[in-house]
Every structure is written in C-alpha cells, then in structure tokens.
Scaffold this active site. Structure first.
Site, short mmCIF file in Angstrom:
data_model
loop_
_atom_site.label_atom_id
_atom_site.label_comp_id
_atom_site.label_asym_id
_atom_site.label_seq_id
_atom_site.Cartn_x
_atom_site.Cartn_y
_atom_site.Cartn_z
N ASP A 69 40.74 -2.42 52.39
CA ASP A 69 41.84 -1.65 52.28
C ASP A 69 41.31 -0.90 51.47
O ASP A 69 40.33 -1.11 51.29
CB ASP A 69 41.87 -2.60 51.21
N TYR A 151 47.40 10.92 52.20
CA TYR A 151 47.28 11.60 50.82
C TYR A 151 45.93 12.11 51.67
O TYR A 151 45.56 13.61 50.45
CB TYR A 151 46.55 10.40 49.20
N ARG A 178 35.93 5.48 53.29
CA ARG A 178 36.30 4.64 54.34
C ARG A 178 34.22 4.45 55.24
O ARG A 178 33.83 3.82 55.45
CB ARG A 178 36.91 4.26 55.56
#
Ligand code: IMP
Length: 196
Positions: A69, A151, A178
C-alpha cells in the site's frame, strides 16, 4: 525460478516489481490465480491495508503472497492524502482528478515537500513480515511527463530536476518508495524466506 503472488490488480506495479526483482523471482499477478475481486482496504494506515490485502489472498487462495500500500504525504497538508491517496478526489481513483485536487490544495503553499511511502506485507510460510520504502521530494505546480502512473507527473524526487513521469521504469525503480521496499523484500527472500 521461485514464484510468488503479488496481490495487486495494478499491472504497472507488477511490471515495476518484475523489473526490480531482476529475474530472481517470478512475480505472479492476481489474475494468474483466478482472483478478479477487489481486495479489502479498510484500515486507516498503510501497514494495516497492506496486511489486510495479503491476509485476504492467503486465506482465499492458500498461496504465499505479498501486497503493498502506498501513499503520497504532503508536509503542508499534515500528511494528506496519505493512506487515502487513491480516493482523494472520489472513489474512481482518477489520477488526473487526484493530481488536480492536490495541486489546488497546495495552491500558494510555500512548503511543497512531500514523500511517497510504501509498505509491503509478506505472508510466507504462515509468518507475516513488513518492509517500508520512502522517497522524499517536491510537489511541482505543473504536471510534467507522460510515463509512470498516478501522481508521477507532479512528484519530483529530491536531487533530480525531472518528475517520476519523466523517468524510465528502471530509473524510477532505483530510487522510488516501492523500489526501496521491494529491494528489502528481495534481500529478505534471497537470504531467509526461500532458502529451503
Ligand atoms: P495504492 O494504494 O498503492 O494503489 O496507491 C495509492 C495511490 O497512490 C493511487 O492513487 C496510486 O495511483 C498512487 N500511487 C501509488 N504508487 C505510485 C507511484 O509510484 N507513483 C505515483 N502515484 C502512485
């Protein structure tokens, strides 16, 4: 090659993860195990949501898996949109609408510092593990670039004068939230999780 399920329906993320894991592991998407449903994300934290998604897939499909997430946290907005980044401008997860709302909310703000934060939750052999990745940067006032997703066109990582949307997948992975979290996951899987 060992394989592991990435509990996401986002093909960009599967592509990024495959590039980052660099052939050490085969990443299998949810569609490959016949999971078409939306995964639950009901927690107010990235950690809670990541664990919830991984537990759901583990329980329903009996596979080892990881889930992640991510949130974009703007300093001037006390960490918003944060865990609500996907639904910032409404339930549709519309990247253009989300970026426009964020730019609007930061209009006139001197402090444009922001960070992407990712939490990966891994469920392996009945044990739960989490890995975090953070990249600091700025929200620029005008969108730039057409690569990436979400984004990316308004996020300029620290030390660069290009947005994530102006970088190749490899370039972004090398520094991204990430990418860092996946590097920790990879190191863990290489050293511990998949030793036997
Ligand atoms: P998710 O919960 O990880 O799917 O992502 C939350 C929100 O952040 C979504 O609107 C995504 O589009 C956005 N997001 C996640 N990762 C990135 C990224 O690497 N770049 C830009 N936006 C992202």
């Amino acid at each position: 090659m060992p394989s592991i399920v990435f509990a996401t329906g986002n093909s960009h993320k599967v592509k990024e993860a495959n590039a980052a894991l660099n052939g050490a592991f085969e990443i299998i998407g949810l569609r490959d195990i016949g999971c078409e449903e939306e995964l639950p994300e009901t927690h107010p934290t990235l950690e809670g949501n990541a664990l919830e998604k991984a537990r759901y897939v583990h329980q329903h499909y009996q596979v080892d898996c990881f889930s992640e997430d991510t949130g974009l946290e703007a300093e001037a907005l006390n960490g918003a949109p944060g865990v609500y980044s996907a639904r910032y401008a409404g339930p549709a997860n519309d990247a253009e609408a989300n970026m426009n709302l964020l730019l609007n909310n930061l209009k006139g703000a001197e402090n444009r510092n922001a960070r992407f934060r990712t939490v990966i939750a891994l469920l392996l052999n009945g044990q739960e593990y989490t890995f975090e990745g953070i990249v600091n940067g700025q929200i620029i006032p005008v969108k730039k670039g057409s690569g990436g997703f979400g984004y990316d066109p308004i996020f300029m990582p620290e030390g660069f004068n290009r947005t994530f949307a102006q970088m190749s997948t490899e370039e972004k992975n090398a520094i991204s939230h990430r990418g860092q979290a996946i590097a920790k996951l990879r190191a863990f899987l290489m050293n511990e999780g998949m030793r036997e």
